[in-house]
Design a protein around this motif. Structure first.
Motif, PDB file in Angstrom:
ATOM      1  N   GLY A 293      33.219  46.363  50.733  1.00  0.00           N
ATOM      2  CA  GLY A 293      34.532  46.101  51.454  1.00  0.00           C
ATOM      3  C   GLY A 293      34.341  45.139  52.642  1.00  0.00           C
ATOM      4  O   GLY A 293      33.347  44.916  53.258  1.00  0.00           O
ATOM      5  N   HIS A 294      35.527  44.507  52.979  1.00  0.00           N
ATOM      6  CA  HIS A 294      35.466  43.397  54.104  1.00  0.00           C
ATOM      7  C   HIS A 294      34.197  43.145  54.665  1.00  0.00           C
ATOM      8  O   HIS A 294      33.377  43.650  55.500  1.00  0.00           O
TER       9      HIS A 294
ATOM     10  N   ASP B 250      24.254  36.795  46.814  1.00  0.00           N
ATOM     11  CA  ASP B 250      23.406  36.536  45.935  1.00  0.00           C
ATOM     12  C   ASP B 250      23.035  37.967  45.126  1.00  0.00           C
ATOM     13  O   ASP B 250      23.283  37.965  43.871  1.00  0.00           O
ATOM     14  N   VAL B 251      22.865  39.106  46.017  1.00  0.00           N
ATOM     15  CA  VAL B 251      22.668  40.196  45.529  1.00  0.00           C
ATOM     16  C   VAL B 251      24.192  40.797  44.749  1.00  0.00           C
ATOM     17  O   VAL B 251      23.923  41.648  43.689  1.00  0.00           O
ATOM     18  N   ILE B 252      24.966  40.854  45.451  1.00  0.00           N
ATOM     19  CA  ILE B 252      26.480  41.225  45.196  1.00  0.00           C
ATOM     20  C   ILE B 252      26.587  40.558  43.484  1.00  0.00           C
ATOM     21  O   ILE B 252      26.900  41.148  42.829  1.00  0.00           O
ATOM     22  N   ALA B 253      26.622  39.100  43.592  1.00  0.00           N
ATOM     23  CA  ALA B 253      26.729  38.517  42.139  1.00  0.00           C
ATOM     24  C   ALA B 253      25.791  39.206  41.248  1.00  0.00           C
ATOM     25  O   ALA B 253      26.418  39.479  40.117  1.00  0.00           O
ATOM     26  N   ALA B 254      24.532  39.114  41.583  1.00  0.00           N
ATOM     27  CA  ALA B 254      23.624  39.685  40.368  1.00  0.00           C
ATOM     28  C   ALA B 254      23.821  41.433  40.187  1.00  0.00           C
ATOM     29  O   ALA B 254      23.684  41.626  39.125  1.00  0.00           O
ATOM     30  N   ALA B 255      24.582  42.062  40.972  1.00  0.00           N
ATOM     31  CA  ALA B 255      25.192  43.390  40.722  1.00  0.00           C
ATOM     32  C   ALA B 255      26.352  43.500  40.025  1.00  0.00           C
ATOM     33  O   ALA B 255      26.886  44.522  39.669  1.00  0.00           O
ATOM     34  N   ASP B 256      26.963  42.113  39.861  1.00  0.00           N
ATOM     35  CA  ASP B 256      28.381  42.247  39.270  1.00  0.00           C
ATOM     36  C   ASP B 256      29.313  42.911  39.730  1.00  0.00           C
ATOM     37  O   ASP B 256      30.357  43.525  39.011  1.00  0.00           O
ATOM     38  N   LEU B 257      29.235  42.955  41.143  1.00  0.00           N
ATOM     39  CA  LEU B 257      30.434  43.675  41.991  1.00  0.00           C
ATOM     40  C   LEU B 257      31.342  42.678  42.545  1.00  0.00           C
ATOM     41  O   LEU B 257      31.167  41.232  42.497  1.00  0.00           O
ATOM     42  N   ALA B 258      32.711  43.110  42.676  1.00  0.00           N
ATOM     43  CA  ALA B 258      33.631  42.203  43.271  1.00  0.00           C
ATOM     44  C   ALA B 258      33.918  42.356  44.895  1.00  0.00           C
ATOM     45  O   ALA B 258      32.924  43.010  45.371  1.00  0.00           O
ATOM     46  N   LEU B 259      34.277  41.397  45.628  1.00  0.00           N
ATOM     47  CA  LEU B 259      34.794  41.757  46.943  1.00  0.00           C
ATOM     48  C   LEU B 259      36.308  42.161  47.170  1.00  0.00           C
ATOM     49  O   LEU B 259      36.968  41.520  46.700  1.00  0.00           O
ATOM     50  N   ASP B 260      36.273  42.911  48.082  1.00  0.00           N
ATOM     51  CA  ASP B 260      37.560  43.385  48.671  1.00  0.00           C
ATOM     52  C   ASP B 260      37.818  42.046  49.570  1.00  0.00           C
ATOM     53  O   ASP B 260      37.439  41.889  50.547  1.00  0.00           O
ATOM     54  N   PHE B 261      39.088  41.342  49.092  1.00  0.00           N
ATOM     55  CA  PHE B 261      39.667  40.286  50.031  1.00  0.00           C
ATOM     56  C   PHE B 261      40.685  41.043  51.061  1.00  0.00           C
ATOM     57  O   PHE B 261      41.711  41.500  50.525  1.00  0.00           O
ATOM     58  N   ASN B 262      39.928  41.265  52.337  1.00  0.00           N
ATOM     59  CA  ASN B 262      40.867  42.159  53.007  1.00  0.00           C
ATOM     60  C   ASN B 262      41.674  41.555  54.134  1.00  0.00           C
ATOM     61  O   ASN B 262      41.025  40.850  54.893  1.00  0.00           O
TER      62      ASN B 262
ATOM     63  N   VAL C 180      39.851  38.676  65.746  1.00  0.00           N
ATOM     64  CA  VAL C 180      39.226  37.518  65.124  1.00  0.00           C
ATOM     65  C   VAL C 180      40.411  36.696  64.460  1.00  0.00           C
ATOM     66  O   VAL C 180      40.199  35.480  64.312  1.00  0.00           O
ATOM     67  N   ALA C 181      41.320  37.380  64.154  1.00  0.00           N
ATOM     68  CA  ALA C 181      42.524  36.620  63.315  1.00  0.00           C
ATOM     69  C   ALA C 181      42.309  35.797  62.138  1.00  0.00           C
ATOM     70  O   ALA C 181      42.605  34.535  62.009  1.00  0.00           O
ATOM     71  N   GLU C 182      41.354  36.345  61.153  1.00  0.00           N
ATOM     72  CA  GLU C 182      40.842  35.696  60.152  1.00  0.00           C
ATOM     73  C   GLU C 182      40.655  36.694  58.976  1.00  0.00           C
ATOM     74  O   GLU C 182      40.079  37.831  59.402  1.00  0.00           O
ATOM     75  N   ALA C 183      40.966  36.539  57.951  1.00  0.00           N
ATOM     76  CA  ALA C 183      40.695  37.561  56.646  1.00  0.00           C
ATOM     77  C   ALA C 183      39.197  37.738  56.375  1.00  0.00           C
ATOM     78  O   ALA C 183      38.409  36.861  56.921  1.00  0.00           O
ATOM     79  N   TYR C 184      38.691  38.761  55.821  1.00  0.00           N
ATOM     80  CA  TYR C 184      37.324  39.075  55.476  1.00  0.00           C
ATOM     81  C   TYR C 184      37.416  38.831  53.906  1.00  0.00           C
ATOM     82  O   TYR C 184      38.358  39.614  53.287  1.00  0.00           O
ATOM     83  N   PRO C 185      36.849  38.034  53.168  1.00  0.00           N
ATOM     84  CA  PRO C 185      35.690  37.001  53.888  1.00  0.00           C
ATOM     85  C   PRO C 185      36.506  35.837  54.504  1.00  0.00           C
ATOM     86  O   PRO C 185      37.618  35.537  54.065  1.00  0.00           O
TER      87      PRO C 185
ATOM     88  N   LEU D 266      42.472  42.266  46.059  1.00  0.00           N
ATOM     89  CA  LEU D 266      43.409  42.046  47.198  1.00  0.00           C
ATOM     90  C   LEU D 266      43.638  43.437  47.803  1.00  0.00           C
ATOM     91  O   LEU D 266      43.880  44.313  47.157  1.00  0.00           O
ATOM     92  N   GLY D 267      43.423  43.559  49.187  1.00  0.00           N
ATOM     93  CA  GLY D 267      43.756  44.660  49.842  1.00  0.00           C
ATOM     94  C   GLY D 267      44.013  44.492  51.144  1.00  0.00           C
ATOM     95  O   GLY D 267      43.600  43.421  51.890  1.00  0.00           O
ATOM     96  N   SER D 268      45.119  45.071  51.608  1.00  0.00           N
ATOM     97  CA  SER D 268      45.796  45.086  52.850  1.00  0.00           C
ATOM     98  C   SER D 268      44.933  45.725  54.007  1.00  0.00           C
ATOM     99  O   SER D 268      45.144  45.845  55.164  1.00  0.00           O
TER     100      SER D 268
END
Length: 263
Positions: free
Chosen positions: A160-161, A183-195, A203-208, A225-227
């Motif tokens: 998440g975020h 690198d660890v996230i990729a090796a674990a084959d996880l996705a990212l929450d585009f928040n 901060v006025a910027e999405a995560y990541p 995708l997640g709001s």
């Protein structure tokens, strides 16, 4: 290119977490009005009673959460796909508790988030003054070490975020810890929450951030995708902008059903 009409909002909360408004039915109606194809509720999962209790459902409310989402699934069948998920916390020492909760029901999608550094809820506006007494480099190294632990735990489908500590404008002075975590996230084959909630924060910027989006895409990491909606009016927030950032980075948008990733 992904069509907005095929998009899911896979990060939604409910009033059971204690800091969201609107019924799950209202979130589903908002998703229909926004032209989304589906949603996945991912409310803050129960944790041990001593951990972050005001900001999440209690364990004895978990069945109510599941039943409510299933009611919305039935009501909107044929018009909107509604899935059942959780936003889980990674906090060392609580892994067995989290594992038990994740085995209790057939979840579609589980986000793994880090919200605490030790006893400090670093994304809570009540405690933002603590940043003035912290070394940002050390803070981010500690945070991304926990993100790596979340990725290695085998409990979650996505992180998440990713760069949450920037929420109040305290940006990472050095991206090296974030890149190691990717690198660890990729090796674990996880996705990212585009928040997209980051666009609603100081901060006025999405995560990541755009540079981390590019780095993740270069490692073959997909985005969900997640709001992070805590009110119906936030469902699908700035998804067109999110798609633009992901596609500019060469990234792929995915969803999860039955804990299985789908393009």
């Amino acid at each position: 290119m992904t069509s907005p009409l095929s998009l899911f909002d896979s990060h939604l909360h409910t009033p059971l977490c204690g800091h969201a408004t609107g019924t799950p039915r209202e979130y589903a109606r908002a998703a229909l009005d926004a032209g989304l194809a589906g949603i996945c509720f991912t409310d803050h999962m129960p944790m041990p009673a001593w951990y972050d209790a005001p900001w999440r459902m209690r364990l004895d409310q978990l069945a109510e959460y599941v039943d409510t989402v299933r009611e919305v699934q039935a009501e909107f069948a044929g018009r909107l796909t509604v899935r059942l998920g959780l936003e889980a916390d990674f906090h060392p020492g609580t892994e067995r508790f989290v594992e038990r909760v994740l085995k209790a029901y057939p979840w579609d999608y589980v986000i793994g988030s880090v919200h605490y550094l030790g006893a400090w809820g670093f994304d809570n506006p009540e405690f933002v003054a603590e940043y003035e007494d912290r070394d940002l480099g050390e803070l981010y190294r500690h945070y991304y070490a926990l993100v790596e632990g979340a990725a290695r735990s085998g409990l979650f489908d996505s992180i998440g975020h990713l760069d949450l500590p920037k929420k109040f404008g305290h940006r990472h002075p050095d991206a090296s810890a974030a890149l190691r975590a990717l690198d660890v996230i990729a090796a674990a084959d996880l996705a990212l929450d585009f928040n997209t909630a980051g666009w609603r924060k100081p901060v006025a910027e999405a995560y990541p951030a755009p540079e981390l989006t590019r780095a993740a895409a270069a490692r073959g990491i997909s985005f969900v995708l997640g709001s992070d909606a805590h009110a119906p009016g936030e469902v699908g927030f700035r998804f067109t902008d999110a798609l633009g950032q992901i596609q500019a980075a060469g990234g792929q948008v995915v969803t999860y059903a039955g804990r299985v990733r789908h393009a």
